[in-house]
Design a protein around this motif. Structure first.
Motif, PDB file in Angstrom:
ATOM      1  N   PRO A   1       0.801  -1.233   0.000  1.00  0.00           N
ATOM      2  CA  PRO A   1       0.000   0.000   0.000  1.00  0.00           C
ATOM      3  C   PRO A   1       0.831   1.278   0.000  1.00  0.00           C
ATOM      4  CG  PRO A   1      -0.912  -1.594   1.536  1.00  0.00           C
ATOM      5  CD  PRO A   1       0.395  -2.146   1.084  1.00  0.00           C
ATOM      6  N   ASP A   2       1.920   1.299   0.768  1.00  0.00           N
ATOM      7  CA  ASP A   2       2.752   2.502   0.812  1.00  0.00           C
ATOM      8  C   ASP A   2       3.432   2.746  -0.529  1.00  0.00           C
ATOM      9  OD1 ASP A   2       2.094   2.994   3.453  1.00  0.00           O
ATOM     10  OD2 ASP A   2       3.801   1.862   4.243  1.00  0.00           O
ATOM     11  N   CYS A   3       3.894   1.671  -1.166  1.00  0.00           N
ATOM     12  CA  CYS A   3       4.520   1.809  -2.483  1.00  0.00           C
ATOM     13  C   CYS A   3       3.507   2.286  -3.516  1.00  0.00           C
ATOM     14  CB  CYS A   3       5.124   0.477  -2.923  1.00  0.00           C
ATOM     15  SG  CYS A   3       6.564  -0.065  -1.957  1.00  0.00           S
ATOM     16  N   VAL A   4       2.316   1.713  -3.460  1.00  0.00           N
ATOM     17  CA  VAL A   4       1.273   2.092  -4.406  1.00  0.00           C
ATOM     18  C   VAL A   4       0.906   3.563  -4.231  1.00  0.00           C
ATOM     19  CG1 VAL A   4      -1.136   1.737  -5.067  1.00  0.00           C
ATOM     20  CG2 VAL A   4       0.344  -0.236  -4.615  1.00  0.00           C
ATOM     21  N   LYS A   5       0.775   3.992  -2.978  1.00  0.00           N
ATOM     22  CA  LYS A   5       0.415   5.388  -2.705  1.00  0.00           C
ATOM     23  C   LYS A   5       1.476   6.344  -3.246  1.00  0.00           C
ATOM     24  CE  LYS A   5      -0.691   8.566   1.091  1.00  0.00           C
ATOM     25  NZ  LYS A   5      -0.841   8.701   2.562  1.00  0.00           N
ATOM     26  N   LEU A   6       2.748   6.002  -3.015  1.00  0.00           N
ATOM     27  CA  LEU A   6       3.830   6.856  -3.491  1.00  0.00           C
ATOM     28  C   LEU A   6       3.851   6.903  -5.017  1.00  0.00           C
ATOM     29  CD1 LEU A   6       6.350   8.567  -3.067  1.00  0.00           C
ATOM     30  CD2 LEU A   6       7.683   6.461  -2.832  1.00  0.00           C
ATOM     31  N   LEU A   7       3.670   5.765  -5.656  1.00  0.00           N
ATOM     32  CA  LEU A   7       3.704   5.709  -7.113  1.00  0.00           C
ATOM     33  C   LEU A   7       2.521   6.457  -7.727  1.00  0.00           C
ATOM     34  CD1 LEU A   7       4.887   2.030  -7.667  1.00  0.00           C
ATOM     35  CD2 LEU A   7       6.171   4.123  -8.172  1.00  0.00           C
ATOM     36  N   ILE A   8       1.370   6.419  -7.067  1.00  0.00           N
ATOM     37  CA  ILE A   8       0.230   7.192  -7.564  1.00  0.00           C
ATOM     38  C   ILE A   8       0.547   8.684  -7.506  1.00  0.00           C
ATOM     39  CG2 ILE A   8      -2.147   7.893  -7.040  1.00  0.00           C
ATOM     40  CD1 ILE A   8      -2.723   5.011  -6.262  1.00  0.00           C
ATOM     41  N   GLY A   9       1.184   9.108  -6.408  1.00  0.00           N
ATOM     42  CA  GLY A   9       1.594  10.506  -6.295  1.00  0.00           C
ATOM     43  C   GLY A   9       2.562  10.896  -7.395  1.00  0.00           C
TER      44      GLY A   9
ATOM     45  N   ALA B   1       2.924  11.369 -15.901  1.00  0.00           N
ATOM     46  CA  ALA B   1       2.027  10.277 -15.533  1.00  0.00           C
ATOM     47  C   ALA B   1       2.724   8.911 -15.479  1.00  0.00           C
ATOM     48  CB  ALA B   1       0.835  10.250 -16.485  1.00  0.00           C
ATOM     49  N   MET B   2       2.248   7.964 -16.283  1.00  0.00           N
ATOM     50  CA  MET B   2       2.765   6.594 -16.225  1.00  0.00           C
ATOM     51  C   MET B   2       4.221   6.511 -16.662  1.00  0.00           C
ATOM     52  SD  MET B   2      -0.597   4.440 -17.409  1.00  0.00           S
ATOM     53  CE  MET B   2      -1.326   5.754 -18.382  1.00  0.00           C
TER      54      MET B   2
ATOM     55  N   LYS C   1       9.821   5.014 -15.341  1.00  0.00           N
ATOM     56  CA  LYS C   1      11.232   5.333 -15.177  1.00  0.00           C
ATOM     57  C   LYS C   1      11.672   5.170 -13.720  1.00  0.00           C
ATOM     58  CE  LYS C   1      11.579   8.575 -19.081  1.00  0.00           C
ATOM     59  NZ  LYS C   1      12.640   7.836 -19.791  1.00  0.00           N
ATOM     60  N   THR C   2      10.804   5.578 -12.807  1.00  0.00           N
ATOM     61  CA  THR C   2      11.138   5.466 -11.390  1.00  0.00           C
ATOM     62  C   THR C   2      11.225   4.011 -10.957  1.00  0.00           C
ATOM     63  OG1 THR C   2      10.031   7.579 -10.945  1.00  0.00           O
ATOM     64  CG2 THR C   2      10.451   6.146  -9.058  1.00  0.00           C
ATOM     65  N   MET C   3      10.290   3.178 -11.440  1.00  0.00           N
ATOM     66  CA  MET C   3      10.291   1.769 -11.057  1.00  0.00           C
ATOM     67  C   MET C   3      11.507   1.031 -11.608  1.00  0.00           C
ATOM     68  SD  MET C   3       8.147   0.677  -8.932  1.00  0.00           S
ATOM     69  CE  MET C   3       8.474  -1.054  -9.283  1.00  0.00           C
ATOM     70  N   LYS C   4      11.938   1.381 -12.798  1.00  0.00           N
ATOM     71  CA  LYS C   4      13.136   0.736 -13.344  1.00  0.00           C
ATOM     72  C   LYS C   4      14.343   1.013 -12.458  1.00  0.00           C
ATOM     73  CE  LYS C   4      11.881   0.543 -18.238  1.00  0.00           C
ATOM     74  NZ  LYS C   4      12.179   1.032 -19.602  1.00  0.00           N
TER      75      LYS C   4
ATOM     76  N   VAL D   1       9.270   0.947  -0.267  1.00  0.00           N
ATOM     77  CA  VAL D   1       8.998   2.353  -0.532  1.00  0.00           C
ATOM     78  C   VAL D   1      10.279   3.180  -0.457  1.00  0.00           C
ATOM     79  CG1 VAL D   1       8.497   2.947   1.877  1.00  0.00           C
ATOM     80  CG2 VAL D   1       7.397   4.240   0.027  1.00  0.00           C
ATOM     81  N   ASP D   2      11.238   2.731   0.377  1.00  0.00           N
ATOM     82  CA  ASP D   2      12.512   3.448   0.465  1.00  0.00           C
ATOM     83  C   ASP D   2      13.260   3.424  -0.863  1.00  0.00           C
ATOM     84  OD1 ASP D   2      12.077   4.046   3.118  1.00  0.00           O
ATOM     85  OD2 ASP D   2      13.170   2.293   3.867  1.00  0.00           O
ATOM     86  N   HIS D   3      13.204   2.298  -1.567  1.00  0.00           N
ATOM     87  CA  HIS D   3      13.876   2.199  -2.862  1.00  0.00           C
ATOM     88  C   HIS D   3      13.216   3.123  -3.882  1.00  0.00           C
ATOM     89  CE1 HIS D   3      14.829  -2.014  -1.243  1.00  0.00           C
ATOM     90  NE2 HIS D   3      15.958  -1.315  -1.194  1.00  0.00           N
ATOM     91  N   ILE D   4      11.893   3.205  -3.830  1.00  0.00           N
ATOM     92  CA  ILE D   4      11.173   4.078  -4.763  1.00  0.00           C
ATOM     93  C   ILE D   4      11.495   5.538  -4.464  1.00  0.00           C
ATOM     94  CG2 ILE D   4       8.892   4.795  -5.583  1.00  0.00           C
ATOM     95  CD1 ILE D   4       7.897   1.990  -4.908  1.00  0.00           C
ATOM     96  N   GLN D   5      11.526   5.889  -3.187  1.00  0.00           N
ATOM     97  CA  GLN D   5      11.873   7.260  -2.814  1.00  0.00           C
ATOM     98  C   GLN D   5      13.289   7.600  -3.242  1.00  0.00           C
ATOM     99  OE1 GLN D   5      11.051   7.056   1.399  1.00  0.00           O
ATOM    100  NE2 GLN D   5       9.021   8.003   1.178  1.00  0.00           N
ATOM    101  N   ALA D   6      14.214   6.638  -3.053  1.00  0.00           N
ATOM    102  CA  ALA D   6      15.605   6.871  -3.448  1.00  0.00           C
ATOM    103  C   ALA D   6      15.712   7.045  -4.962  1.00  0.00           C
ATOM    104  CB  ALA D   6      16.474   5.698  -2.988  1.00  0.00           C
ATOM    105  N   ALA D   7      14.946   6.255  -5.710  1.00  0.00           N
ATOM    106  CA  ALA D   7      14.971   6.369  -7.178  1.00  0.00           C
ATOM    107  C   ALA D   7      14.423   7.716  -7.622  1.00  0.00           C
ATOM    108  CB  ALA D   7      14.156   5.226  -7.792  1.00  0.00           C
TER     109      ALA D   7
END
Length: 352
Positions: free
Chosen positions: A297-305, A312-313, A318-321, A336-342
């Motif tokens: 849920p935290d990852c999904v919320k961050l990615l939606i933001g 958009a997508m 690019k962030t997920m890669k 979520v830490d990895h997504i924030q770092a990316a």
């Protein structure tokens, strides 16, 4: 006996073992030991030859192309590959080995980069497909204007891949003129006409041969000059084909100018349907995020933001890669830490 194919502008070197450039046959005999090569050098040579055969066949490269990529004269490479090179074998082996190592390292890196999700059925893509279908079935002029990264290009390409007589051409600031656009359309329609004055008629003849039910999709249509848009209207009127102008809101701005001329009145009256959306739907972002197998849920919320930002997508992709690479590098599951770092590493903007 095989026929040697030399690099353009070169003669086959004396003593070279001839071989077809597309077959990449393994030489029957190798170099002989001598004052400038040891048995170890020859063993390395055999290994390099096998690696080159594998790489060249996989990529469809000719001998000349491999020689160019290695950085070796074509004649020298031919003799080296045949096992007849009379110079110091160690030097040429080293040059080939460094190139092969770089190729394999690049392939290893590419294999680690996660692949983007393929075409996914979303509400937005379904609306685009319905609009394109309308244009093709009714030979109408439609307009699709959406924000960047919302998947409009992917939906258009999917449509062309799954429907007959649908063609997509992408215009750029360099191909924004009438002629530039026609060249792009001709390439997609397999129209061969080198006379610029006859290009419009040649495309028209191709559309007539197809008959009713053809569709021309022009992506990045905001780049087109006004006369190019008017030329597309001509195709609709005269050749009864569908045309879809796909791009950002700047395209539609052409139709809402205060000082409308006759051409704009004609364009407005021909516009059968317009699909407009500037921001992506959260439901579509969730579908795209599911394509990345993200459920936390935290990852999904961050990615939606992130997806609600401009892009958009594409921003999510690019962030997920990058986030996946960061997680793999640390030997951890994605968090979520990895997504924030990316996102921080990409240095695009803050996520509020």
């Amino acid at each position: 006996m095989n026929t040697h194919t030399s690099v353009a502008g070169e003669n086959p070197p004396a003593g070279a073992t001839p071989f077809r450039k597309t077959s990449w046959e393994r030489p029957v005999t190798g170099p002989q030991t001598g004052p400038n090569r040891t048995r170890h050098d020859i063993d390395i040579w055999w290994g390099l030859v096998d690696r080159i055969i594998e790489v060249a066949r996989a990529n469809g490269w000719s001998m000349g192309e491999v020689a160019r990529r290695v950085g070796m004269p074509g004649g020298t490479f031919s003799v080296w590959y045949s096992g007849k090179y009379s110079g110091r074998l160690e030097n040429q082996n080293s040059l080939v080995s460094k190139w092969l190592d770089a190729i394999e390292e690049q392939a290893d890196i590419c294999s680690l980069i996660p692949a983007s999700p393929g075409f996914m059925k979303m509400q937005m893509s379904q609306e685009i497909i319905e609009t394109l279908s309308w244009a093709q079935m009714t030979s109408d002029l439609v307009m699709i204007t959406q924000g960047a990264g919302t998947g409009k290009t992917e939906a258009c390409r999917h449509y062309c891949a799954t429907r007959p007589h649908a063609y997509i051409a992408t215009v750029s600031p360099q191909t924004k003129t009438v002629h530039g656009m026609l060249v792009e359309l001709a390439a997609e329609l397999d129209v061969m006409e080198h006379n610029p004055a006859k290009l419009t008629r040649a495309i028209g003849r191709k559309l007539q041969r197809i008959g009713n039910g053809s569709l021309l999709i022009v992506d990045e249509a905001q780049n087109l000059v006004d006369d190019a848009i008017n030329q597309l209207r001509h195709f609709v009127d005269v050749h009864k084909c569908g045309v879809a102008l796909v791009g950002n809101n700047e395209v539609y701005g052409r139709f809402t100018k205060k000082n409308d001329g006759p051409s704009y009145a004609q364009l407005k009256s021909r516009l059968g349907k317009r699909l407009k959306r500037e921001k992506p739907r959260v439901s579509d972002l969730r579908t795209f995020i599911q394509g990345w197998n993200v459920t936390d849920p935290d990852c999904v919320k961050l990615l939606i933001g992130i997806g609600m930002k401009g892009g958009a997508m594409r921003q999510i992709d690019k962030t997920m890669k990058l986030a996946t690479m960061i997680a793999m590098g640390s030997g951890e599951d994605l968090t979520v830490d990895h997504i924030q770092a990316a996102w921080k590493n990409r240095d695009v903007e803050d996520v509020t």
